[in-house]
Motif scaffolding. Structure first.
Motif, PDB file in Angstrom:
ATOM      1  N   LEU A 133      16.971  41.109  10.366  1.00 14.42           N
ATOM      2  CA  LEU A 133      16.755  42.517  11.044  1.00 14.42           C
ATOM      3  C   LEU A 133      15.956  43.144  12.191  1.00 14.42           C
ATOM      4  O   LEU A 133      15.942  43.711  13.228  1.00 14.42           O
ATOM      5  CB  LEU A 133      17.564  43.656  10.488  1.00 14.42           C
ATOM      6  CG  LEU A 133      19.000  42.950   9.541  1.00 14.42           C
ATOM      7  CD1 LEU A 133      18.916  44.616   8.278  1.00 14.42           C
ATOM      8  CD2 LEU A 133      20.042  43.246  10.078  1.00 14.42           C
TER       9      LEU A 133
ATOM     10  N   THR B 127      15.494  40.643  15.211  1.00 11.39           N
ATOM     11  CA  THR B 127      16.518  41.152  16.284  1.00 11.39           C
ATOM     12  C   THR B 127      16.508  42.331  17.062  1.00 11.39           C
ATOM     13  O   THR B 127      16.438  41.955  18.322  1.00 11.39           O
ATOM     14  CB  THR B 127      18.180  40.851  15.557  1.00 11.39           C
ATOM     15  OG1 THR B 127      17.990  40.153  14.870  1.00 11.39           O
ATOM     16  CG2 THR B 127      18.928  41.055  16.705  1.00 11.39           C
TER      17      THR B 127
ATOM     18  N   ILE C 101      27.144  39.275   8.260  1.00 11.19           N
ATOM     19  CA  ILE C 101      25.903  39.525   9.385  1.00 11.19           C
ATOM     20  C   ILE C 101      26.788  39.194  10.463  1.00 11.19           C
ATOM     21  O   ILE C 101      27.196  40.110  11.154  1.00 11.19           O
ATOM     22  CB  ILE C 101      25.089  37.414   9.535  1.00 11.19           C
ATOM     23  CG1 ILE C 101      24.520  37.825   7.945  1.00 11.19           C
ATOM     24  CG2 ILE C 101      23.831  38.131  10.638  1.00 11.19           C
ATOM     25  CD1 ILE C 101      23.356  36.538   8.093  1.00 11.19           C
TER      26      ILE C 101
ATOM     27  N   PHE D 264      26.732  42.159  13.178  1.00 11.91           N
ATOM     28  CA  PHE D 264      26.882  41.829  14.796  1.00 11.91           C
ATOM     29  C   PHE D 264      27.638  42.426  15.318  1.00 11.91           C
ATOM     30  O   PHE D 264      27.488  43.000  16.918  1.00 11.91           O
ATOM     31  CB  PHE D 264      26.924  40.057  14.583  1.00 11.91           C
ATOM     32  CG  PHE D 264      26.619  39.671  15.853  1.00 11.91           C
ATOM     33  CD1 PHE D 264      25.190  39.144  16.129  1.00 11.91           C
ATOM     34  CD2 PHE D 264      27.436  40.064  17.164  1.00 11.91           C
ATOM     35  CE1 PHE D 264      24.801  38.853  17.876  1.00 11.91           C
ATOM     36  CE2 PHE D 264      27.280  39.128  18.513  1.00 11.91           C
ATOM     37  CZ  PHE D 264      25.235  39.002  18.843  1.00 11.91           C
TER      38      PHE D 264
ATOM     39  N   TYR E 197      16.405  38.423   5.020  1.00 13.51           N
ATOM     40  CA  TYR E 197      17.261  39.333   6.136  1.00 13.51           C
ATOM     41  C   TYR E 197      17.088  40.517   6.516  1.00 13.51           C
ATOM     42  O   TYR E 197      17.239  41.192   7.346  1.00 13.51           O
ATOM     43  CB  TYR E 197      18.803  39.333   5.487  1.00 13.51           C
ATOM     44  CG  TYR E 197      19.696  38.522   4.272  1.00 13.51           C
ATOM     45  CD1 TYR E 197      20.089  37.468   6.089  1.00 13.51           C
ATOM     46  CD2 TYR E 197      19.403  38.184   3.585  1.00 13.51           C
ATOM     47  CE1 TYR E 197      20.139  36.024   4.649  1.00 13.51           C
ATOM     48  CE2 TYR E 197      20.290  37.230   2.827  1.00 13.51           C
ATOM     49  CZ  TYR E 197      20.607  36.132   3.527  1.00 13.51           C
ATOM     50  OH  TYR E 197      21.501  34.617   3.364  1.00 13.51           O
TER      51      TYR E 197
ATOM     52  N   MET F  54      19.656  36.832  14.228  1.00 13.46           N
ATOM     53  CA  MET F  54      21.304  36.851  13.824  1.00 13.46           C
ATOM     54  C   MET F  54      21.727  36.217  14.339  1.00 13.46           C
ATOM     55  O   MET F  54      23.098  35.063  13.301  1.00 13.46           O
ATOM     56  CB  MET F  54      21.550  38.177  14.419  1.00 13.46           C
ATOM     57  CG  MET F  54      20.985  39.203  13.467  1.00 13.46           C
ATOM     58  SD  MET F  54      22.281  40.793  14.045  1.00 13.46           S
ATOM     59  CE  MET F  54      23.264  40.772  12.766  1.00 13.46           C
TER      60      MET F  54
END
Lengths: 298, 319
Positions: B67, B70, B293, B297, B63, B273
């Motif tokens: 991040l 993204t 998530i 977002f 994860y 994401m």
């Protein structure tokens, strides 16, 4: 500010713009060109833009037991017929039309009366409803796809046409846009219709709708382009049932069985999916640019 | 106003209000609630797990890679596609002829289904069959390699250049190489987005009053750069605020290219994401994690839009 043209400076500007244009066009060139070529030409990168168009033997057709000379085709015919044969592309295209049209029609049926009430009728709670619209404008539907998917799954609606349409039935942007437009319609027009004894309901469809055609057309382009091209939501909502595939989902299937011979038909499919909107855009550029950049009016 | 219109109004707003609550508001609430659970579709119940999902997002490498991928994608696509959009708009505005043709061409990617074009780009960038690498390879051993070897530059050292390395040991795999994949996907994002920004800037440019340029010239703004810095750029402020917001929100939502080409790989280098939500929640049925998530977002999107509205309101007042 001087307005005379410096030939050298002008030439440099055009050189930069042309270079940019070549990069932008490159994938379109590749797509159309490869949809015309034989598998051999694609693998060896020969044949120029159109390919040699030498008749080729469809090996799959031979394997099915047909005589060899009955299976001879030119590459362009082979690619485009295979696009429809390897997958039910016609069905996908009809699904795409059905889904995009349903979405747009329902959006209008929901948004117009609401926009009319918000702009022309006085009622308790109007400011609150408009506040709700403004708040909902902040929420991109793609971002909340997961909870919507869970809700649809709970009521057993995934893998249906309804699941492709439902999340898009409400367009807060459409409500906002039509409300702004209706604000400019003179009240006299509505009062005159009331004098004639028209109900509020028929005022919406017989008086307001005709005045709103230009705004609706722009909104139609905005909506249709977005949903014809959308891949994310159909990917989420439709998991197994190929009968419900929209064109992008159908195209994506080609990647599953990727051997060299599939590239030509795949590019032919891509060309078929991309062409309608590109053609419409080239015919009515001003309207399309207005429609697509509508969200810039917020 | 007629008394009847009051009652009719509620009938008119009812469908819209119902759908807004059911399709937009309720899902936000549901996502927020489920983000504190370990819910899976098909299970009878679920357990509250507190902040565990959020904790994972900052501690598990999957994860944190999500991040950073993204963020890298957004921070690459947004500035470059805006700069290119603005540059194209300024150039098109200043040439005497053919401006409309360039405008039409640059807008084409906005109209085309991104999924289809992603597959085409993937093919064009195919390591062995693709025309990009084939074209690059055809320059090997010719003056092109010599030119891009850069050794003719007085300050160049003897180390082989990027192009010479490509000729010697093969050109990049693009999507298959974790050092290139994110940038290649970002390139497609820029390719697709800059025409949209260009059109918005062209519209913005038409609203810049010509007298301002004359006034600036009288104050001594003689070069093109001065005119841009003192007049064009400030007058395009509202357009820029809008363009930045919408491009950022759209880049956050990148999905088509990732799902079709890289599937988040290699080595999670393109695990953005939207794809993470799709893979973790829809495919692996980890609804709690997917919801967390989603909430993060939405948080990004809301903050961005509030900042935009704040900036727009500040600017609108003096006009």
């Amino acid at each position: 500010m001087n307005n005379q043209v410096h030939p050298v400076r002008e030439a440099i500007k055009h050189a930069v713009l042309i270079l940019g244009a070549l990069i932008v066009i490159l994938p379109f060139y590749v797509m159309v060109s490869y949809s015309l070529k034989s598998p051999h030409e694609i693998e060896s990168n020969t044949g120029g833009f159109f390919g040699a168009q030498e008749p080729m033997v469809d090996e799959y057709c031979v394997k099915l037991g047909n005589p060899r000379d009955a299976c001879v085709e030119t590459p362009v015919v082979y690619n485009y017929t295979q696009a429809f044969k390897k997958a039910p592309l016609l069905r996908y295209l009809l699904n795409g039309i059905l889904v995009t049209a349903s979405i747009f029609i329902i959006q209008v049926l929901v948004a117009l009366p609401c926009a009319y009430a918000l702009s022309k009728l006085k009622f308790w709670g109007r400011d609150f409803v408009f506040g709700l619209v403004m708040f909902c404008l902040l929420i991109p539907v793609h971002a909340i796809a997961l909870p919507i998917y869970i809700m649809l799954a709970k009521i057993g609606l995934t893998n249906t046409y309804a699941s492709l349409v439902i999340p898009w039935t409400i367009s807060v942007f459409g409500i906002f846009l039509m409300r702004q437009f209706f604000m400019t319609v003179p009240d006299d027009l509505i009062d005159a219709a009331r004098m004639d004894g028209m109900s509020e309901f028929s005022i919406i469809w017989k008086v307001m709708l005709p005045t709103a055609v230009p705004a609706l057309l722009a909104f139609a382009i905005f909506s249709v382009v977005a949903h014809w091209n959308d891949y994310f939501w159909p990917r989420v909502a439709i998991t197994g049932n190929r009968d419900l595939y929209t064109p992008p989902l159908g195209l994506r299937e080609f990647k599953g069985d990727a051997d060299g011979s599939i590239w030509g038909p795949m590019m032919a499919t891509a060309t078929i999916i991309v062409t309608p909107l590109i053609a419409a855009f080239l015919l009515a550029q001003r309207r399309f640019i207005e429609g697509i950049t509508l969200s810039g009016m917020k | 106003m007629a008394q009847g219109s009051h009652r009719a109004a509620y009938g008119f707003i009812a469908p819209a209000v119902f759908l807004m609550i059911a399709i937009l508001i309720a899902p936000v609430v549901i996502a927020a609630a489920l983000s504190f659970t370990d819910y899976s579709l098909g299970n009878a119940g679920f357990d509250w797990v507190g902040l565990e999902n959020y904790d994972r997002m900052v501690s598990r490498s999957t994860y944190t890679k999500m991040l950073s991928a993204t963020a890298l994608y957004v921070l690459t696509v947004v500035p470059i596609s805006i700069a290119l959009g603005l540059g194209a708009a300024l150039l098109i505005n200043s040439v005497k002829r053919f401006g409309d043709i360039y405008k039409t061409i640059y807008f084409l990617p906005v109209m085309a289904a991104l999924l289809a074009m992603a597959l085409v780009w993937e093919f064009a960038l195919h390591p062995t069959l693709g025309m990009i690498n084939n074209t690059l390879a055809s320059g090997c051993g010719t003056w092109i390699e010599a030119f891009f070897g850069w050794h003719w530059l007085p300050w160049a050292d003897d180390a082989p250049s990027w192009f010479e390395n490509g000729c010697a040991s093969g050109f990049p795999l693009w999507f298959g190489d974790k050092d290139y994949s994110l940038w290649t996907v970002a390139f497609i994002g820029i390719w697709q987005a800059f025409g949209f920004n260009m059109v918005l800037y062209l519209a913005g440019l038409t609203s810049v009053p010509r007298e301002l340029y004359q006034a600036a010239a009288m104050d001594g703004a003689t070069t093109a750069w001065d005119r841009f810095r003192l007049v064009t750029w400030p007058m395009l402020g509202p357009t820029t605020v809008f363009v930045v917001t919408i491009t950022t929100i759209r880049s956050f939502q990148v999905f088509d290219t990732i799902e079709a080409i890289t599937q988040g790989g290699p080595a999670k280098s393109t695990f953005v994401m939207m794809f993470a939500i799709y893979e973790k929640a829809i495919q692996h049925n980890l609804m709690g994690m997917g919801s967390a998530i989603t909430v993060v977002f939405l948080g990004f999107v809301l903050i961005l839009t509030f900042v935009q509205r704040h900036l727009v309101e500040r600017r609108v007042h003096y006009s």
